[in-house]
Design a protein around this motif. Structure first.
Motif, PDB file in Angstrom:
ATOM      1  N   ASP A  83       1.101  -1.055  -0.353  1.00  0.00           N
ATOM      2  CA  ASP A  83      -0.017   0.104  -0.165  1.00  0.00           C
ATOM      3  C   ASP A  83       1.059   1.067   0.021  1.00  0.00           C
ATOM      4  OD1 ASP A  83      -2.770   1.514   0.390  1.00  0.00           O
ATOM      5  OD2 ASP A  83      -2.856   0.637   1.968  1.00  0.00           O
ATOM      6  N   ARG A  84       0.304   2.496  -0.325  1.00  0.00           N
ATOM      7  CA  ARG A  84       0.777   3.691  -0.448  1.00  0.00           C
ATOM      8  C   ARG A  84       1.342   4.216   0.853  1.00  0.00           C
ATOM      9  NH1 ARG A  84       1.733   8.626  -3.995  1.00  0.00           N
ATOM     10  NH2 ARG A  84       1.720  10.418  -2.946  1.00  0.00           N
ATOM     11  N   MET A  85       2.759   4.617   1.832  1.00  0.00           N
ATOM     12  CA  MET A  85       3.276   4.784   3.219  1.00  0.00           C
ATOM     13  C   MET A  85       3.309   6.636   2.896  1.00  0.00           C
ATOM     14  SD  MET A  85       2.997   2.138   4.355  1.00  0.00           S
ATOM     15  CE  MET A  85       4.303   1.658   6.036  1.00  0.00           C
ATOM     16  N   ASP A  86       3.608   6.836   3.770  1.00  0.00           N
ATOM     17  CA  ASP A  86       4.366   8.655   3.576  1.00  0.00           C
ATOM     18  C   ASP A  86       5.602   8.277   3.080  1.00  0.00           C
ATOM     19  OD1 ASP A  86       1.927   9.228   5.247  1.00  0.00           O
ATOM     20  OD2 ASP A  86       3.210   8.672   7.032  1.00  0.00           O
ATOM     21  N   ASP A  87       5.905   9.605   2.724  1.00  0.00           N
ATOM     22  CA  ASP A  87       6.498   9.931   1.988  1.00  0.00           C
ATOM     23  C   ASP A  87       8.349   9.559   2.841  1.00  0.00           C
ATOM     24  OD1 ASP A  87       6.249  11.609  -0.108  1.00  0.00           O
ATOM     25  OD2 ASP A  87       6.853  13.333   0.721  1.00  0.00           O
ATOM     26  N   ALA A  88       9.196   8.396   1.919  1.00  0.00           N
ATOM     27  CA  ALA A  88      10.336   7.903   2.209  1.00  0.00           C
ATOM     28  C   ALA A  88      11.276   8.644   2.690  1.00  0.00           C
ATOM     29  CB  ALA A  88      10.658   6.360   1.403  1.00  0.00           C
ATOM     30  N   ALA A  89      12.805   8.153   3.482  1.00  0.00           N
ATOM     31  CA  ALA A  89      13.523   9.367   4.038  1.00  0.00           C
ATOM     32  C   ALA A  89      15.049   8.614   3.368  1.00  0.00           C
ATOM     33  CB  ALA A  89      13.873   9.573   5.814  1.00  0.00           C
ATOM     34  N   ALA A  90      15.828   8.633   2.845  1.00  0.00           N
ATOM     35  CA  ALA A  90      16.952   8.281   2.478  1.00  0.00           C
ATOM     36  C   ALA A  90      17.779   8.060   4.032  1.00  0.00           C
ATOM     37  CB  ALA A  90      17.261   9.373   1.142  1.00  0.00           C
ATOM     38  N   ASP A  91      18.916   6.765   3.021  1.00  0.00           N
ATOM     39  CA  ASP A  91      19.658   6.660   4.170  1.00  0.00           C
ATOM     40  C   ASP A  91      18.884   6.257   5.570  1.00  0.00           C
ATOM     41  OD1 ASP A  91      22.329   5.663   5.284  1.00  0.00           O
ATOM     42  OD2 ASP A  91      22.365   7.684   6.501  1.00  0.00           O
ATOM     43  N   ARG A  92      17.752   5.145   5.146  1.00  0.00           N
ATOM     44  CA  ARG A  92      16.826   5.170   6.525  1.00  0.00           C
ATOM     45  C   ARG A  92      17.297   2.912   6.055  1.00  0.00           C
ATOM     46  NH1 ARG A  92      12.458   6.937   8.652  1.00  0.00           N
ATOM     47  NH2 ARG A  92      13.605   8.545   8.444  1.00  0.00           N
ATOM     48  N   GLY A  93      17.586   2.384   7.697  1.00  0.00           N
ATOM     49  CA  GLY A  93      17.318   0.901   6.797  1.00  0.00           C
ATOM     50  C   GLY A  93      16.295   0.454   7.861  1.00  0.00           C
ATOM     51  N   TYR A  94      16.057  -0.594   7.628  1.00  0.00           N
ATOM     52  CA  TYR A  94      14.696  -1.043   8.356  1.00  0.00           C
ATOM     53  C   TYR A  94      15.167  -2.333   8.713  1.00  0.00           C
ATOM     54  CZ  TYR A  94      12.652   2.851   5.588  1.00  0.00           C
ATOM     55  OH  TYR A  94      11.790   4.148   5.542  1.00  0.00           O
ATOM     56  N   ARG A  95      14.430  -3.198   9.954  1.00  0.00           N
ATOM     57  CA  ARG A  95      15.220  -4.744  10.488  1.00  0.00           C
ATOM     58  C   ARG A  95      13.592  -4.235   9.737  1.00  0.00           C
ATOM     59  NH1 ARG A  95      19.793  -6.870  13.375  1.00  0.00           N
ATOM     60  NH2 ARG A  95      20.538  -6.799  11.397  1.00  0.00           N
ATOM     61  N   LEU A  96      13.016  -6.009   9.770  1.00  0.00           N
ATOM     62  CA  LEU A  96      11.578  -5.886   9.375  1.00  0.00           C
ATOM     63  C   LEU A  96      11.102  -7.414   9.592  1.00  0.00           C
ATOM     64  CD1 LEU A  96      10.976  -4.632   5.693  1.00  0.00           C
ATOM     65  CD2 LEU A  96      10.078  -3.275   8.247  1.00  0.00           C
ATOM     66  N   VAL A  97      10.470  -8.000  10.488  1.00  0.00           N
ATOM     67  CA  VAL A  97       9.571  -9.104  10.928  1.00  0.00           C
ATOM     68  C   VAL A  97       9.012  -9.846  10.665  1.00  0.00           C
ATOM     69  CG1 VAL A  97       9.877 -10.442  13.545  1.00  0.00           C
ATOM     70  CG2 VAL A  97      11.040  -8.013  14.045  1.00  0.00           C
ATOM     71  N   VAL A  98       9.193 -11.077  10.002  1.00  0.00           N
ATOM     72  CA  VAL A  98       8.033 -11.269   9.824  1.00  0.00           C
ATOM     73  C   VAL A  98       8.062 -13.415  10.381  1.00  0.00           C
ATOM     74  CG1 VAL A  98       8.248 -10.077   7.625  1.00  0.00           C
ATOM     75  CG2 VAL A  98       9.453 -12.699   7.674  1.00  0.00           C
ATOM     76  N   ALA A 184      16.093   6.451  -0.830  1.00  0.00           N
ATOM     77  CA  ALA A 184      14.859   6.561  -0.665  1.00  0.00           C
ATOM     78  C   ALA A 184      14.100   8.153  -0.704  1.00  0.00           C
ATOM     79  CB  ALA A 184      13.724   5.650   0.193  1.00  0.00           C
ATOM     80  N   ALA A 185      12.599   8.165  -1.754  1.00  0.00           N
ATOM     81  CA  ALA A 185      12.106   9.469  -1.145  1.00  0.00           C
ATOM     82  C   ALA A 185      11.260   9.506  -1.952  1.00  0.00           C
ATOM     83  CB  ALA A 185      13.170  10.403  -2.525  1.00  0.00           C
ATOM     84  N   GLY A 186       9.876  10.159  -2.557  1.00  0.00           N
ATOM     85  CA  GLY A 186       8.389  10.072  -2.841  1.00  0.00           C
ATOM     86  C   GLY A 186       7.954   9.231  -1.611  1.00  0.00           C
TER      87      GLY A 186
END
Length: 443
Positions: A83-98, A184-186
Motif C-alpha cells: 500500500d502507499r505509505m508516507d514519504d520515504a527518507a534516504a539513508d534509512r534502514g528497516y529491520r522487518l520481522v515476519v 529513497a524519496a517520495g
C-alpha cells in the motif's frame, strides 16, 4: 519473543542454525561474498535482469517483477499487501520481522516499489533469524543478492525478486529481513498495520546481528511484500484476501494471532498439500472501490495471483463495501465476487468464499446494510460458484442476536474478533477445501 524451531544457536567456530546448513556443509562466508558484485546500472544493462510482466485487465494495476525468473517449485511462506505509505527518507534502514508458515530451502524475498513515484535503490539486504527484539541469532544473518549483485534498483510501480539463498528455513520462524536504501524519496511502499513490531535506524546497519543500532520501533512493514521458499514436492499455499479482520486488528500484537496465523498452525499438522499461508488483508479494504488500499479487484493480480505456489484464494471481503453507504447493492458485490472467482479460476486457482460476519453495534451498521449482508451471504452459501465455503457469519454471530458478533469473540468494537474469535474462525475452515487440485489442476 524467540522464534520457534531455530535449531542450534551457536557462537563462532560452531555450527549455525539449521537454515544455514547445506548438504555439503556450511558455506564459507568468503564464497558467499565472492558471488556478489555491484549493479549500479541495473536498469541500463540489457539482459542483466529478466523482467516478468504481469498482464493486467482494466480492473487491476499493471505490475512488473524484475529479477531472476520465479522458481516454479517455489511457494509463498509469508506475504503482506502493498500500500502507499508516507514519504520515504534516504539513508534509512528497516529491520522487518515476519513469521513464516511453511518450511523450505532457497529463501527468496520480494521488495515492492508498487506505490513509488520514482525508482528506489536497495544497496544492502540481509536475512537472518530473530533471537529477541531486534537482535539476531548469531551467525544467521546473510546477505541477499539480486541478479548476483548486492544492490538493486526497483522502478516505480514494480517489485524485485531476490536470488535464492541456499539453506533450509524452518516453518513457524521469525525471519528478519534488514534493508537499507541510500536514496529513497517520495511515497514509500509498505503495509501499515503489521500487528508486529519491527525496527528502523539511520544509516546502513543491515549486516549487524546486534540490536544496538536498531533502537527505533515501527508497527509497519516497509517495501517487503513477500517471502517464498522451495518446500517439499507437492506443497502449495493459500492466500487470504481480506480487510482489517484478516489483517488482524484487535488480535494481540507480536503474538501472531490473526486468523490466517491460526490457520497456518492447523495446516502444519494436517496431512494435505497446502502448507503456505499469505495474509493479504488490508484494513478498510473493499471489493469494489479504492480506499483502504486499492480494491480487491485491482490488487488481485499483484497481491494474490502473482505469488508463487498458490493453490487457493480465500476470499473474505464485503463488510466495508456494505457499511460505507455508497449505494452498493448485493448484486454489485456479487458481481465483484464473480469476477474474482473467474480470474482466479482462469489462473488455475481454487476460490473459497467466506460469508460476511455480523457487525451490529458498529457505528455504521443499519438495517439497510444488514439486508445487503444477508443477501450476499445467501449467495455465498448457496450459489455453488465457489469451490468451497466457510461460514464465518455462523461461527461469529451471537445465538441471541444473529446480527451481532458473539460477545466472547468481540474485540470490543462489535466488528473485529479478538484472539478467541480469530482462532474460532481458523478452526471453522474445512482444510480439505483448500486443496482442490482435482477441480483446477492448473493450481
Amino acid at each position: 519473543m524467540s522464534p520457534d524451531n531455530l535449531g542450534e544457536t551457536t557462537g563462532a567456530g560452531r555450527r549455525g542454525p539449521r537454515w544455514l546448513r547445506h548438504a555439503e556443509g556450511p558455506r564459507p562466508v568468503r564464497a558467499r561474498s565472492a558471488r556478489a558484485g555491484r549493479l549500479g546500472a541495473l536498469l541500463l544493462l540489457a539482459g542483466a535482469i529478466q523482467a516478468t510482466p504481469v498482464h493486467a485487465t482494466d480492473d487491476q494495476t499493471p505490475f512488473t517483477v524484475v529479477g531472476a525468473p520465479a522458481d516454479r517449485r517455489g511457494v509463498v511462506t509469508w506475504g503482506a499487501s502493498a500500500d502507499r505509505m508516507d514519504d520515504a527518507a534516504a539513508d534509512r534502514g528497516y529491520r522487518l520481522v515476519v513469521h513464516t508458515s511453511t518450511a523450505g530451502s532457497d529463501l527468496r524475498i520480494r521488495l515492492s516499489n508498487a506505490f513509488g513515484d520514482r525508482p528506489v535503490t536497495f544497496d544492502s539486504v540481509y536475512a537472518g533469524l530473530r533471537q529477541e527484539g531486534a537482535r539476531l541469532v548469531p551467525g544467521s544473518n546473510r546477505r541477499m543478492t539480486f541478479g548476483g549483485a548486492r544492490s538493486v534498483t526497483v522502478p516505480a510501480g514494480a517489485a524485485a525478486l531476490s536470488d535464492p539463498l541456499p539453506g533450509q528455513l524452518p516453518a513457524a520462524t521469525d525471519l528478519v529481513v534488514s534493508i537499507h536504501s541510500p536514496d529513497a524519496a517520495g511515497p514509500a511502499t509498505g503495509h501499515w498495520m503489521a500487528m508486529q513490531t519491527s525496527y528502523t535506524t539511520e544509516g546502513d546497519h543491515t549486516a549487524e546481528e546486534s540490536a544496538a543500532n536498531w533502537t527505533q520501533t515501527t508497527g509497519s512493514w516497509f517495501y517487503l511484500d513477500a517471502v517464498s521458499v522451495r518446500p517439499t514436492a507437492g506443497t502449495a499455499a493459500v492466500v487470504a484476501l481480506g480487510d482489517s479482520i484478516t489483517d488482524g486488528w484487535q488480535s494481540t500484537t507480536d503474538l501472531d494471532r490473526r486468523w490466517p496465523d491460526y490457520l497456518a498452525r492447523r495446516l502444519r499438522s494436517f496431512g494435505g498439500h497446502v502448507k503456505g499461508v499469505a495474509n493479504e488483508g488490508i484494513s478498510g479494504n473493499q471489493v469494489l472501490a479504492d480506499g483502504g488500499g486499492q480494491s480487491a479487484l485491482k490488487r488481485l493480480q499483484r497481491d494474490v495471483l502473482s505469488q508463487p505456489g498458490v493453490r487457493t484464494v480465500f476470499l473474505f471481503e464485503g463488510v466495508n463495501d456494505i457499511k460505507a453507504h455508497t449505494g452498493v447493492t448485493a448484486q454489485d458485490l456479487i458481481a465483484g465476487y464473480r469476477e474474482i472467482v473467474e480470474r482466479a479460476h482462469a489462473a488455475g486457482k481454487c476460490v473459497v468464499g467466506a460469508t460476511v460476519a455480523p457487525y451490529k453495534g458498529w457505528p455504521e451498521w443499519d438495517p439497510a446494510g444488514e439486508k445487503v449482508r444477508g443477501a450476499v451471504n445467501q449467495f455465498i452459501r448457496g450459489s455453488g460458484e465457489f469451490d468451497g465455503v466457510t461460514d464465518f457469519d455462523h461461527v461469529l454471530r451471537s445465538p441471541y442476536d444473529p446480527e451481532r458478533i458473539r460477545p466472547v469473540f468481540d474485540g470490543g468494537d462489535h466488528l473485529h474478533p479478538n484472539d478467541k474469535g480469530m482462532q474460532a474462525m481458523a478452526d471453522a475452515v474445512d482444510l480439505t477445501s483448500l486443496d482442490c487440485a482435482a477441480r483446477h489442476p492448473g493450481g
